[in-house]
Scaffold this motif. Structure first.
Motif, PDB file in Angstrom:
ATOM      1  N   GLY A 154       0.810  -1.211   0.000  1.00 42.75           N
ATOM      2  CA  GLY A 154       0.000   0.000   0.000  1.00 42.75           C
ATOM      3  C   GLY A 154       0.842   1.259   0.000  1.00 42.75           C
ATOM      4  N   GLN A 155       1.917   1.277   0.807  1.00 43.75           N
ATOM      5  CA  GLN A 155       2.767   2.465   0.895  1.00 43.75           C
ATOM      6  C   GLN A 155       3.492   2.734  -0.418  1.00 43.75           C
ATOM      7  N   ASN A 156       3.978   1.680  -1.070  1.00 47.90           N
ATOM      8  CA  ASN A 156       4.723   1.879  -2.312  1.00 47.90           C
ATOM      9  C   ASN A 156       3.818   2.307  -3.459  1.00 47.90           C
ATOM     10  N   ILE A 157       2.628   1.728  -3.545  1.00 46.91           N
ATOM     11  CA  ILE A 157       1.712   2.127  -4.615  1.00 46.91           C
ATOM     12  C   ILE A 157       1.202   3.551  -4.387  1.00 46.91           C
ATOM     13  N   ASP A 158       1.104   3.942  -3.124  1.00 50.01           N
ATOM     14  CA  ASP A 158       0.614   5.285  -2.819  1.00 50.01           C
ATOM     15  C   ASP A 158       1.542   6.368  -3.357  1.00 50.01           C
ATOM     16  N   TYR A 159       2.806   6.042  -3.595  1.00 53.54           N
ATOM     17  CA  TYR A 159       3.722   7.011  -4.181  1.00 53.54           C
ATOM     18  C   TYR A 159       3.266   7.430  -5.577  1.00 53.54           C
ATOM     19  N   PHE A 160       2.532   6.552  -6.252  1.00 52.86           N
ATOM     20  CA  PHE A 160       2.058   6.860  -7.605  1.00 52.86           C
ATOM     21  C   PHE A 160       0.650   7.454  -7.599  1.00 52.86           C
ATOM     22  N   THR A 161      -0.184   7.033  -6.659  1.00 52.70           N
ATOM     23  CA  THR A 161      -1.587   7.454  -6.659  1.00 52.70           C
ATOM     24  C   THR A 161      -1.857   8.662  -5.775  1.00 52.70           C
ATOM     25  N   LYS A 162      -1.090   8.780  -4.670  1.00 52.21           N
ATOM     26  CA  LYS A 162      -1.246   9.895  -3.730  1.00 52.21           C
ATOM     27  C   LYS A 162      -2.635   9.958  -3.100  1.00 52.21           C
ATOM     28  N   ILE A 163      -3.271   8.799  -2.912  1.00 47.41           N
ATOM     29  CA  ILE A 163      -4.598   8.809  -2.285  1.00 47.41           C
ATOM     30  C   ILE A 163      -4.564   8.181  -0.891  1.00 47.41           C
ATOM     31  N   GLY A 164      -3.382   7.799  -0.431  1.00 45.00           N
ATOM     32  CA  GLY A 164      -3.261   7.189   0.880  1.00 45.00           C
ATOM     33  C   GLY A 164      -3.013   5.700   0.764  1.00 45.00           C
ATOM     34  N   TYR A 165      -2.159   5.171   1.654  1.00 44.63           N
ATOM     35  CA  TYR A 165      -1.810   3.753   1.542  1.00 44.63           C
ATOM     36  C   TYR A 165      -2.948   2.836   1.977  1.00 44.63           C
ATOM     37  N   ILE A 166      -3.826   3.322   2.860  1.00 40.43           N
ATOM     38  CA  ILE A 166      -4.932   2.470   3.315  1.00 40.43           C
ATOM     39  C   ILE A 166      -5.915   2.170   2.178  1.00 40.43           C
ATOM     40  N   PRO A 167      -6.378   3.184   1.420  1.00 39.84           N
ATOM     41  CA  PRO A 167      -7.239   2.852   0.269  1.00 39.84           C
ATOM     42  C   PRO A 167      -6.541   1.942  -0.735  1.00 39.84           C
ATOM     43  N   MET A 168      -5.219   2.123  -0.896  1.00 36.87           N
ATOM     44  CA  MET A 168      -4.496   1.298  -1.864  1.00 36.87           C
ATOM     45  C   MET A 168      -4.451  -0.163  -1.431  1.00 36.87           C
ATOM     46  N   ILE A 169      -4.389  -0.411  -0.133  1.00 36.29           N
ATOM     47  CA  ILE A 169      -4.411  -1.796   0.353  1.00 36.29           C
ATOM     48  C   ILE A 169      -5.685  -2.492  -0.112  1.00 36.29           C
ATOM     49  N   TRP A 170      -6.816  -1.793   0.021  1.00 37.35           N
ATOM     50  CA  TRP A 170      -8.108  -2.400  -0.341  1.00 37.35           C
ATOM     51  C   TRP A 170      -8.305  -2.465  -1.854  1.00 37.35           C
ATOM     52  N   ILE A 171      -7.693  -1.530  -2.584  1.00 36.12           N
ATOM     53  CA  ILE A 171      -7.797  -1.566  -4.046  1.00 36.12           C
ATOM     54  C   ILE A 171      -7.009  -2.739  -4.618  1.00 36.12           C
ATOM     55  N   VAL A 172      -5.836  -2.988  -4.044  1.00 34.98           N
ATOM     56  CA  VAL A 172      -4.974  -4.072  -4.532  1.00 34.98           C
ATOM     57  C   VAL A 172      -5.441  -5.436  -4.027  1.00 34.98           C
ATOM     58  N   LEU A 173      -6.136  -5.448  -2.911  1.00 35.99           N
ATOM     59  CA  LEU A 173      -6.515  -6.714  -2.268  1.00 35.99           C
ATOM     60  C   LEU A 173      -7.205  -7.704  -3.212  1.00 35.99           C
ATOM     61  N   PRO A 174      -8.179  -7.298  -4.053  1.00 39.78           N
ATOM     62  CA  PRO A 174      -8.826  -8.284  -4.931  1.00 39.78           C
ATOM     63  C   PRO A 174      -7.849  -9.008  -5.859  1.00 39.78           C
ATOM     64  N   PHE A 175      -6.835  -8.303  -6.337  1.00 39.20           N
ATOM     65  CA  PHE A 175      -5.859  -8.935  -7.224  1.00 39.20           C
ATOM     66  C   PHE A 175      -5.001  -9.950  -6.458  1.00 39.20           C
ATOM     67  N   ILE A 176      -4.606  -9.585  -5.228  1.00 39.41           N
ATOM     68  CA  ILE A 176      -3.847 -10.515  -4.400  1.00 39.41           C
ATOM     69  C   ILE A 176      -4.714 -11.706  -4.014  1.00 39.41           C
ATOM     70  N   LEU A 177      -5.992 -11.436  -3.752  1.00 37.57           N
ATOM     71  CA  LEU A 177      -6.927 -12.488  -3.373  1.00 37.57           C
ATOM     72  C   LEU A 177      -7.048 -13.543  -4.476  1.00 37.57           C
ATOM     73  N   LEU A 178      -7.061 -13.082  -5.720  1.00 40.79           N
ATOM     74  CA  LEU A 178      -7.141 -14.026  -6.840  1.00 40.79           C
ATOM     75  C   LEU A 178      -5.946 -14.979  -6.847  1.00 40.79           C
ATOM     76  N   LEU A 179      -4.775 -14.488  -6.465  1.00 39.67           N
ATOM     77  CA  LEU A 179      -3.587 -15.342  -6.412  1.00 39.67           C
ATOM     78  C   LEU A 179      -3.693 -16.382  -5.302  1.00 39.67           C
ATOM     79  N   THR A 180      -4.374 -16.025  -4.204  1.00 35.74           N
ATOM     80  CA  THR A 180      -4.543 -16.998  -3.120  1.00 35.74           C
ATOM     81  C   THR A 180      -5.514 -18.104  -3.503  1.00 35.74           C
ATOM     82  N   PHE A 181      -6.303 -17.888  -4.585  1.00 31.35           N
ATOM     83  CA  PHE A 181      -7.245 -18.910  -5.040  1.00 31.35           C
ATOM     84  C   PHE A 181      -6.554 -20.044  -5.798  1.00 31.35           C
ATOM     85  N   LEU A 182      -5.275 -19.876  -6.122  1.00 31.98           N
ATOM     86  CA  LEU A 182      -4.537 -20.951  -6.792  1.00 31.98           C
ATOM     87  C   LEU A 182      -4.502 -22.178  -5.896  1.00 31.98           C
TER      88      LEU A 182
END
Length: 453
Positions: A154-182
């Motif tokens: 979240g902190q690293n992606i926030d450097y590009f989006t500037k919307i806060g690392y907490i929202p970025m955690i939840w935005i990225v979560l679905p993509f990470i979740l798909l990987l856990t479905f393997l």
């Protein structure tokens, strides 16, 4: 990764133990697997592979803990911090070797699974209670590491989006979740080398920028507060107490009796790289604007090369998350029958090594448990305000117990005929681990409650 009390295991878990605690034989048809390492050398224990085992060990230590070490140095100073890291590494390596000796002893005695896990060793020493304690301890450790990954992502992606690392955690979560479905983490095995190189590149880049933009001050200006040393210990334990993977890696080596030498050389390499990284960052960034952040990767400036490094770190952590997450669930799956029955991807296969698992699971509970746990981890990550305090808390509360308390206690049970001085030494390690855990946990919680203190 853990002892399997069922007739077989699926997607990890130690081999079957037949009989009661006093009359246990090895099931030669079982095999332990873990998504944390390359399983190509793990299926059949025939040929010793020291080079792959060396890099498997190094990869197991490559992660978020490295980025917390420079901030930890501010709590202990240059000399105590650097020399202390070396001593913690030596002690951690010693207790890892204790676990390996216990594992070798179980194999020689032909009791328990052919490739015993940490939980198997605890079961033989302290029965079912010991197994469950280690099982849930390892589960909590892996989940805590996953939380640290989410924070850094979240902190690293926030450097590009500037919307806060907490929202970025939840935005990225679905993509990470798909990987856990393997259903099999071997599909992410190709990312291991890329991940290790990405972290080394990030560390190298951080040091280069520090040397380029800052300078070393007189050593007398590098001050610290002695009362914060337990916070430093927590971060050191978070990085060096990686005991949950050393036994699976030893089995993967092809010869667990010769693997301790590989571990020793790997720990020397890991210690040199990370202590040098922590010391250089401490010297060059301590007086920079804002000081050393709790996650040193945050010092990378804007720029094409630095941004590429941040993207590489995000990709590496995103691919590592499902590996660590799966390892934690496998620990519970292999020890808790009801969990296996309801939440395993293929409970109907019953762990048969002759059956090839499908790519997708038809068990909806398999996906549900991952959605629930990943959402909980994201919620906790969103509540963490200081990465360094978090890693210190986890290192003190969990990893120090797994690394400095449990191994010497297992040694006392496995090798009861050891001399009195050695017994006293092992007891002193356990006492040190308990005291450090209590004090480090207390100060870490205090730092969370009052960040200004």
């Amino acid at each position: 990764m853990a002892y399997n009390s069922r007739n077989s295991s699926s997607q990890g878990g130690g081999g079957m133990i037949i009989g009661n605690n006093n009359n246990i034989v090895i099931n030669r048809n079982s095999s332990e697997s873990t998504p944390l390492i390359n399983n190509e050398t793990y299926e059949v224990e025939k040929k010793f592979a020291p080079i792959p085992s060396f890099w498997n060990t190094v990869k197991a230590f490559a992660g978020a803990g490295s980025f917390a070490l420079p901030g930890a140095m501010t709590n202990a100073g240059l000399w105590i911090g650097s020399i202390g890291l070396v001593l913690i590494s030596i002690l951690s390596n010693y207790t890892m070797n204790i676990l390996l000796k216990c594992s070798i002893q179980m194999t020689q005695d032909r009791v328990g699974p052919e490739k015993p896990s940490y939980a198997d060793i605890a079961r033989r020493a302290y029965g079912r209670a010991g197994e469950l304690f280690v099982c849930f301890m390892n589960f909590l450790v892996t989940m805590s590491i996953c939380i640290s990954y989410l924070i850094l992502i979240g902190q690293n992606i926030d450097y590009f989006t500037k919307i806060g690392y907490i929202p970025m955690i939840w935005i990225v979560l679905p993509f990470i979740l798909l990987l856990t479905f393997l259903t099999d983490m071997k599909y992410l095995g190709f990312t291991s080398i890329f991940g290790a190189l990405s972290l080394i590149l990030a560390m190298f880049t951080i040091v280069i920028y520090g040397i380029k933009d800052n300078h070393v001050h007189p050593l007398s200006e590098y001050t610290f507060d002695f009362k914060n040393i337990p916070l430093w210990f927590g971060n050191a334990a978070f990085f060096f107490c990686n005991h949950i993977v050393v036994i699976p890696v030893s089995h993967a080596s092809g010869d667990n009796k010769r693997y301790p030498n590989v571990l020793n050389f790997a720990m020397i390499f890991i210690t040199i790289i990370n202590v040098a990284f922590a010391v250089l960052c401490y010297l060059y960034y301590n007086f920079s604007s804002g000081g050393i952040p709790s996650a040193i990767v945050n010092v990378l400036p804007d720029g094409i090369f630095a941004n590429i490094v941040k993207v590489c770190v995000v990709l590496e952590l995103s691919c590592s998350f499902p590996l660590i997450f799966a390892a934690g669930l496998n620990v519970v799956d292999s020890s808790i029958e009801i969990f296996h029955h309801h939440f395993n991807a293929f409970p109907e296969l019953n762990g048969s090594s002759n059956q090839k698992a499908p790519f997708f699971s038809r068990n909806w509970k398999f996906y549900l448990i991952r959605v629930v746990f990943c959402s909980m981890l994201a919620g906790i990550a969103s509540a963490v305000t200081n990465f360094g305090n978090y890693t210190s808390l986890i290192g003190s509360l969990m990893l120090a117990v797994a690394g400095f308390v449990v191994p010497p206690l297992l040694s006392l049970k496995f090798f009861s005929n050891q001399s009195v001085p050695w017994k006293a030494f092992h007891i002193s390690i356990a006492v040190f681990g308990v005291l450090a855990t209590i004090l480090g946990t207390y100060l870490s919680i205090k730092a969370f409650v009052d960040p200004s203190n």
